[in-house]
Design a protein around this motif. Structure first.
Motif: not given
Length: 196
Positions: A53-54, A60-61, A63, A103
């Motif tokens: 995702g990065c 970083c995605r 959460e 990330c």
């Protein structure tokens, strides 16, 4: 105006690492560094899942509690990390936290957009505590921390190794160890003020 320093505790208990970190912060405070405390084990941080995702953004995605850590590093140009040695390396949750900076690694080495430019005045320091006196354990546990500093373009200001402390209150009862940590904090602050 005081310079802000992040004091990151990597131990699950408030024992030797915490006592030495407080002494370091006391020494640094006397020379004008303002410390913000953060404990890795107080945060709900999931492992890096290598989800990719990065890859496009260097961010970083996921959460979770790692957002607090990322924000703390952006807000503090100085960081001191204190951690015990577990099985010859870092405690799992702290290592997990460091892994989540993948990330930032992507941002620097793949996207060529580092979070912080080189020569930015950011500096990092490590306090390492071990029950056994095995220098190799210190070297192993310091390697991920040094890699983190390199990735973020923090200059590695060094570290100090405290072997022979096993019981939770051993280091806190040792005035010599606390004095060494306090002096290290003072030196870190002075060198920061001088730009070194």
């Amino acid at each position: 105006m005081n310079v802000r320093m992040l004091a990151l505790l990597g131990s699950p208990r408030r024992g030797n690492s915490a006592a030495l970190l407080e002494a370091f912060c006391d020494g640094a405070a006397g020379a004008g560094l303002e410390a913000t405390r953060l404990c890795a084990y107080d945060l709900d941080v999931n492992p890096c899942l290598a989800c990719g995702g990065c890859e496009d953004s260097g961010r970083c995605r996921a959460e979770d509690g790692m957002a607090t850590v990322f924000r703390a590093f952006f807000d503090h140009p100085l960081v001191v990390i204190a951690a015990p040695v577990y099985f010859g390396s870092l405690p799992g949750h702290l290592k997990n936290l460091i892994d989540r900076f993948q990330c930032a690694w992507v941002a620097k080495y793949r996207l060529h957009r580092p979070w912080f430019e080189e020569g930015n005045g950011r500096r990092g320091y490590l306090l390492s505590v071990s029950a056994l006196d095995r220098r190799a354990f210190y070297e192993h546990s310091s390697a991920p921390v040094k890699a983190l500093f390199r990735t973020l373009n923090y200059s590695d200001a060094g570290g100090i190794y405290f072997p022979g402390y096993d019981g939770a209150g051993d280091a806190g009862a040792d005035q010599d160890a606390l004095g060494r940590a306090r002096q290290a904090g003072e030196r870190f602050a002075r060198e920061t003020r001088r730009g070194g």
